[in-house]
Design a protein around this motif. Structure first.
Motif, PDB file in Angstrom:
ATOM      1  N   ASN A   5       1.528   1.996 -69.563  1.00 34.96           N
ATOM      2  CA  ASN A   5       1.854   1.987 -70.995  1.00 34.96           C
ATOM      3  C   ASN A   5       3.300   2.357 -71.289  1.00 34.96           C
ATOM      4  O   ASN A   5       3.608   2.915 -72.343  1.00 34.96           O
ATOM      5  N   GLY A   6       4.197   2.057 -70.347  1.00 33.75           N
ATOM      6  CA  GLY A   6       5.614   2.323 -70.574  1.00 33.75           C
ATOM      7  C   GLY A   6       5.983   3.789 -70.635  1.00 33.75           C
ATOM      8  O   GLY A   6       7.020   4.139 -71.214  1.00 33.75           O
ATOM      9  N   LEU A   7       5.165   4.663 -70.015  1.00 40.88           N
ATOM     10  CA  LEU A   7       5.402   6.111 -70.103  1.00 40.88           C
ATOM     11  C   LEU A   7       6.340   6.633 -69.021  1.00 40.88           C
ATOM     12  O   LEU A   7       6.554   7.842 -68.927  1.00 40.88           O
ATOM     13  N   GLY A   8       6.913   5.754 -68.220  1.00 44.00           N
ATOM     14  CA  GLY A   8       7.904   6.179 -67.242  1.00 44.00           C
ATOM     15  C   GLY A   8       7.290   6.544 -65.909  1.00 44.00           C
ATOM     16  O   GLY A   8       6.221   6.060 -65.530  1.00 44.00           O
ATOM     17  N   SER A   9       7.979   7.433 -65.193  1.00 41.38           N
ATOM     18  CA  SER A   9       7.535   7.871 -63.864  1.00 41.38           C
ATOM     19  C   SER A   9       7.402   9.384 -63.843  1.00 41.38           C
ATOM     20  O   SER A   9       8.172  10.097 -64.490  1.00 41.38           O
ATOM     21  N   LEU A  10       6.440   9.868 -63.056  1.00 41.11           N
ATOM     22  CA  LEU A  10       6.139  11.299 -62.971  1.00 41.11           C
ATOM     23  C   LEU A  10       6.330  11.793 -61.555  1.00 41.11           C
ATOM     24  O   LEU A  10       5.889  11.154 -60.593  1.00 41.11           O
ATOM     25  N   THR A  11       6.966  12.956 -61.423  1.00 34.23           N
ATOM     26  CA  THR A  11       7.123  13.590 -60.124  1.00 34.23           C
ATOM     27  C   THR A  11       7.124  15.100 -60.318  1.00 34.23           C
ATOM     28  O   THR A  11       6.845  15.597 -61.392  1.00 34.23           O
ATOM     29  N   TYR A  12       7.426  15.809 -59.236  1.00 35.50           N
ATOM     30  CA  TYR A  12       7.651  17.255 -59.344  1.00 35.50           C
ATOM     31  C   TYR A  12       8.954  17.586 -58.645  1.00 35.50           C
ATOM     32  O   TYR A  12       9.448  16.812 -57.821  1.00 35.50           O
ATOM     33  N   CYS A  13       9.512  18.740 -58.977  1.00 36.77           N
ATOM     34  CA  CYS A  13      10.830  19.105 -58.450  1.00 36.77           C
ATOM     35  C   CYS A  13      10.699  19.887 -57.145  1.00 36.77           C
ATOM     36  O   CYS A  13       9.957  20.873 -57.069  1.00 36.77           O
ATOM     37  N   LEU A  14      11.459  19.460 -56.141  1.00 31.86           N
ATOM     38  CA  LEU A  14      11.413  20.110 -54.839  1.00 31.86           C
ATOM     39  C   LEU A  14      11.999  21.521 -54.846  1.00 31.86           C
ATOM     40  O   LEU A  14      11.934  22.213 -53.831  1.00 31.86           O
ATOM     41  N   ASN A  15      12.538  21.971 -55.987  1.00 34.99           N
ATOM     42  CA  ASN A  15      13.068  23.333 -55.994  1.00 34.99           C
ATOM     43  C   ASN A  15      11.968  24.388 -55.962  1.00 34.99           C
ATOM     44  O   ASN A  15      12.254  25.578 -55.878  1.00 34.99           O
ATOM     45  N   ILE A  16      10.698  23.970 -56.002  1.00 35.85           N
ATOM     46  CA  ILE A  16       9.614  24.923 -55.790  1.00 35.85           C
ATOM     47  C   ILE A  16       9.565  25.363 -54.324  1.00 35.85           C
ATOM     48  O   ILE A  16       9.050  26.429 -54.003  1.00 35.85           O
ATOM     49  N   HIS A  17      10.148  24.550 -53.433  1.00 33.84           N
ATOM     50  CA  HIS A  17      10.203  24.855 -52.007  1.00 33.84           C
ATOM     51  C   HIS A  17      11.605  25.361 -51.646  1.00 33.84           C
ATOM     52  O   HIS A  17      12.585  24.997 -52.296  1.00 33.84           O
ATOM     53  N   PRO A  18      11.740  26.149 -50.600  1.00 29.07           N
ATOM     54  CA  PRO A  18      13.083  26.484 -50.112  1.00 29.07           C
ATOM     55  C   PRO A  18      13.827  25.210 -49.707  1.00 29.07           C
ATOM     56  O   PRO A  18      13.307  24.399 -48.944  1.00 29.07           O
TER      57      PRO A  18
END
Length: 396
Positions: A5-18
């Motif tokens: 529905n044109g809502l883009g892309s979803l991810t998470y940020c690797l800054n949760i890891h060292p």
């Protein structure tokens, strides 16, 4: 993950890891990131939110590692969507606090680091891709006096470098400035003012044209394409922003939201002795946990860190506190206080109705410093749960 529905892309940020060294970055990519992809997107592309410190960037330049990184991403169907270019130095296991903003946008060092990240993203992405790079909101509030012109010049030069990289590679990197409490840029209103007077003004467009060789409307269009905002939902909630009103203000000013960071903060609706006691475990020595307080509908008062606010004792009782401490987005209640999940729900509902940004990134980097009772699973299981929560809220 590509949303429908044109809502883009979803991810998470690797800054949760060292991710302070290249070896740590590699371990994060080959370990928890692949585990999350296998859980949520085993047979389809999975977007990646990268984070590399300056030291990790140096390590990546050795022994063919850059080519190996691109090959790894391609082999595992991982799409480099965005980069967190905010923390330059160490970000785990040591005191970070106000040093996270250094070097800031008053310096050539911050510009050079950002340009190197831009080049890396262009190297990893496919030609024609649109990627984003979030960065520091100028500097820490107490260091900002009189530096507007200097910071604006560096931002404009970074945007010009993004354009140069696009001309050579076909990859469009959008620099996304991330307002944060107690920083030079902290509110949406303040950010709109800085953009209108320093980054998108006629003088700024003329300077960008001088840097790039573009002219008139073409220069202004390219400037907005390569320089906009990162809307961090946690930060906006801590600032008592109005969700719809803040988005409308950015839209009216023509400031694109190149990245939407999905996160929740701590909220104590009414401080009491028991609440202050329960907040003590969150007063930890690694990260800065700015606190914005108000009594009823009265004025907002800001404190640079949670220990400073707690030191006020009974004077604070009866106030509402919003605390810059990222907590998992699936948590609505934390015992005697809540999260700002309701604000996040409102933002996601607005995004579902009219997409806010093409890039959505969950960012809960404080996992390692959460009280133990909140860390009831492995980090990759918690990340997968956060992403599933967002997907459900978006009807995916």
């Amino acid at each position: 993950m590509q949303l429908g529905n044109g809502l883009g892309s979803l991810t998470y940020c690797l800054n949760i890891h060292p991710t302070e060294t290249w070896e740590e970055c590699s371990a994060a990519l080959t370990g928890p990131l692949l585990a999350v992809k296998e859980e949520l997107s085993p047979d389809a592309p999975f977007a990646v939110g990268l984070r590399l410190s300056a030291k990790a960037l140096e390590g990546l330049d050795k022994g063919g590692r850059r080519a190996a990184l691109r090959e790894f991403l391609t082999r595992h169907d991982l799409i480099p969507l965005t980069m967190n270019g905010f923390p330059y130095g160490p970000f785990h296991g040591t005191r970070v606090k106000e040093q996270v903003y250094q070097p800031d946008w008053r310096t050539e060092e911050r510009l050079a680091y950002t340009n190197r990240l831009t080049e890396l993203m262009a190297e990893l992405a496919e030609p024609g891709a649109n990627v984003s790079l979030s960065t520091v909101p100028g500097t820490f509030r107490t260091l900002a006096g009189g530096a507007e012109a200097e910071m604006a010049e560096h931002y404009l030069r970074a945007a010009a470098h993004c354009l140069l990289v696009r001309e050579h590679t076909g990859v469009a990197v959008a620099l996304a400035i991330e307002p944060e409490p107690f920083c030079f840029l902290e509110t949406i209103a303040g950010s709109v003012d800085f953009f209108e007077n320093w980054l998108y003004s006629s003088a700024a467009v003329a300077r960008f044209a001088e840097l790039t060789g573009l002219k008139g409307e073409t220069a202004e269009e390219a400037l907005r394409r390569h320089l906009g905002l990162c809307y961090d939902v946690c930060h906006a909630a801590v600032e008592y922003e109005d969700a719809a009103g803040s988005l409308d203000a950015l839209k009216t000013a023509g400031i694109p939201i190149h990245k939407l960071q999905l996160s929740s903060a701590l909220r104590a609706a009414e401080v009491s002795p028991k609440v202050r006691e329960a907040l003590q475990p969150f007063s930890e020595p690694t990260y800065l946990h700015q606190v914005l307080t108000r009594r009823g509908d009265g004025p907002i008062t800001a404190y640079s860190d949670l220990p400073e606010a707690l030191a006020r004792g009974v004077e604070a009782d009866g106030e509402e506190w919003r605390i810059h401490f990222h907590v998992p987005v699936f948590l609505a209640s934390l015992g005697l206080f809540d999260s700002t999940q309701e604000f996040l729900k409102e933002i996601l509902d607005l995004h579902r109705a009219a997409p806010i940004s093409p890039h959505l990134e969950v960012e809960t980097y404080t996992w390692d410093v959460l009280p133990p009772e909140l860390r009831t699973s492995s980090v990759d299981a918690a990340i997968a749960r956060e992403l599933r929560w967002v997907l459900e809220r978006l009807g995916q």
